[in-house]
Enzyme design. Structure first.
Site, PDB file in Angstrom:
ATOM      1  N   ASP A 182       0.864  -1.183   0.000  1.00  0.00           N
ATOM      2  CA  ASP A 182       0.000   0.000   0.000  1.00  0.00           C
ATOM      3  C   ASP A 182       0.899   1.231   0.000  1.00  0.00           C
ATOM      4  OD1 ASP A 182      -2.403   1.605   0.304  1.00  0.00           O
ATOM      5  OD2 ASP A 182      -1.838   1.899   2.400  1.00  0.00           O
ATOM      6  N   SER A 183       0.288   2.393  -0.227  1.00  0.00           N
ATOM      7  CA  SER A 183       1.043   3.642  -0.145  1.00  0.00           C
ATOM      8  C   SER A 183       1.525   3.913   1.278  1.00  0.00           C
ATOM      9  CB  SER A 183       0.158   4.809  -0.594  1.00  0.00           C
ATOM     10  OG  SER A 183      -0.941   4.920   0.288  1.00  0.00           O
TER      11      SER A 183
ATOM     12  N   CYS B 263      -4.206  -1.320  -2.194  1.00  0.00           N
ATOM     13  CA  CYS B 263      -4.309   0.131  -2.340  1.00  0.00           C
ATOM     14  C   CYS B 263      -5.222   0.372  -3.547  1.00  0.00           C
ATOM     15  CB  CYS B 263      -2.914   0.701  -2.599  1.00  0.00           C
ATOM     16  SG  CYS B 263      -2.908   2.456  -2.997  1.00  0.00           S
TER      17      CYS B 263
HETATM   18  N1  DGL Z   1      -4.713   3.189   0.848  1.00  0.00           N
HETATM   19  C1  DGL Z   1      -4.620   3.893  -0.409  1.00  0.00           C
HETATM   20  C2  DGL Z   1      -5.823   3.564  -1.275  1.00  0.00           C
HETATM   21  O1  DGL Z   1      -6.472   2.571  -1.011  1.00  0.00           O
HETATM   22  C3  DGL Z   1      -4.446   5.348  -0.130  1.00  0.00           C
HETATM   23  C4  DGL Z   1      -3.947   6.100  -1.325  1.00  0.00           C
HETATM   24  C5  DGL Z   1      -3.191   7.322  -0.927  1.00  0.00           C
HETATM   25  O2  DGL Z   1      -2.067   7.178  -0.462  1.00  0.00           O
HETATM   26  O3  DGL Z   1      -3.705   8.430  -1.152  1.00  0.00           O
HETATM   27  O4  DGL Z   1      -6.120   4.231  -2.222  1.00  0.00           O
END
Ligand code: DGL
Length: 272
Positions: A10-11, A73
C-alpha cells in the site's frame, strides 16, 4: 502446499486493514507487508506516477519470492493493476473487483456511492466494473483528499468527523443505499463512517472482500501453506519505521517487534 509468503503493499499503513482480514482468514500463511510511507499519499498524484511506484513495489516483492501479491491500495489498483498483471509472472489480486462485486450484490435501489482518493475517483474504474456487473446501477463518486493524510497522522476527532460528513453529504442527497469505501485506509476509521451513514446504508470495505478473494485464489491454484502451522508477518516501509510500527501496532492490536526500512532506491532498482 506452498510455503512462500504472500506480498501485500500500500502507499502507507492503509493496507494493514487488508492484512488484518488476511490474518483472520489465513492464520497459517506468511505475509510480507510493504508500505510506501516515503511517497504517501498516492491519491493526489497522476496515474502514470502511481503506476510507476506500483510497478517498482510489485517487482521488489516478486523478486523477494512471494507466491501472490495483493495490491492493497485502491489508487494503485485503479492506476496499475492490468499493467502489473501483464508484466509480472506472480498472480496479483487488486481491491476494486471484490468490492464492486459486493456492492452490486448488496444494493437494493441500485444506487451506489463511492468515497475514495482523487486518483481512484478520477480513474473511473469503479464505475466500469460496477457497470460490467449491472449496467443499470447509478454510481455517485466523491473524492476525499483530506482523509488519508489525517488517518496517517493518527488524527481523530472533530476535524475528521467534519470531513467525513462533508464527503458523505452528496451521497446522502443522492439516496444511495450502499457505499463503497474505496480506500484501504478507511476501515481504520470505520466507526466514523458507521455513525455518519447509520444503519440504513450498507458499507462495503475492501479489506474483507479482498481477503476472501485471496483465500479463494490460493485454494483454487493449490498453493496454500500447511493449515496446521502458525504464520508470521514481516513489515517493511520506505518511511520512518518507528512511526509505521506505532500506527501498525495501534491498528492491528498486535505487537510488531521489527519494522525493516527499504529505500526508494532499492524499489527503483527492482523495476529497472
Ligand atoms: N490506501 C490507499 C488507497 O487505497 C491510499 C492512497 C493514498 O495514499 O492516497 O487508495
Amino acid at each position: 502446499m506452498d510455503a512462500r509468503p504472500i506480498g501485500i503493499f500500500d502507499s502507507g499503513a492503509g493496507g494493514l486493514t487488508v492484512l488484518h482480514e488476511c490474518l483472520v482468514t489465513m492464520p497459517h500463511e506468511d505475509f510480507v507487508y510493504l508500505g510506501d510511507g516515503a511517497r504517501c499519499p498516492y491519491g493526489p498524484r497522476p496515474a502514470g506516477e502511481i503506476r510507476r511506484f506500483a510497478h517498482e513495489i510489485a517487482s521488489y516483492l516478486e523478486q523477494s519470492g512471494v507466491k501472490l501479491i495483493v495490491a492493497a491500495c485502491n489508487a494503485a489498483t485503479s492506476a496499475a493493476l492490468p499493467q502489473l498483471q501483464e508484466s509480472l509472472a506472480v498472480p496479483i489480486v487488486g481491491v476494486l473487483v471484490p468490492e464492486a462485486h459486493a456492492a452490486v450484490q448488496a444494493t437494493r435501489n441500485r444506487r451506489i456511492g463511492l468515497l475514495a482518493t482523487e486518483a481512484t475517483v478520477a480513474s473511473g474504474r469503479y464505475e466500469e466494473i460496477v457497470h460490467a456487473l449491472d449496467a443499470g446501477v447509478r454510481v455517485v463518486s466523491v473524492a476525499c483528499p483530506k482523509l488519508v493524510p489525517l488517518i496517517e497522522a493518527g488524527v481523530v476527532g472533530a476535524e475528521l468527523d467534519v470531513a467525513v460528513r462533508e464527503y458523505a453529504a452528496p451521497l446522502r442527497e443522492a439516496g444511495v443505499d450502499t457505499v463503497i469505501l474505496g480506500c484501504t485506509h478507511y476501515p481504520m476509521i470505520r466507526r466514523v463512517f458507521e455513525r455518519v451513514f447509520g444503519r440504513g446504508t450498507t458499507l462495503v470495505f475492501s479489506a474483507e472482500e479482498t481477503a476472501r478473494e485471496v483465500a479463494e485464489t490460493l485454494e483454487r491454484k493449490g498453493v496454500e501453506n500447511d493449515q496446521a502451522r502458525a504464520g508470521a508477518t514481516r513489515f517493511l516501509t520506505t518511511g520512518e519505521p518507528g512511526e509505521f510500527r506505532e500506527l501498525g501496532e495501534r491498528f492491528l492490536q498486535l505487537p510488531i517487534s521489527r519494522v525493516e526500512q527499504v529505500s526508494v532506491r532499492e524499489l527503483e532498482r527492482a523495476a529497472a
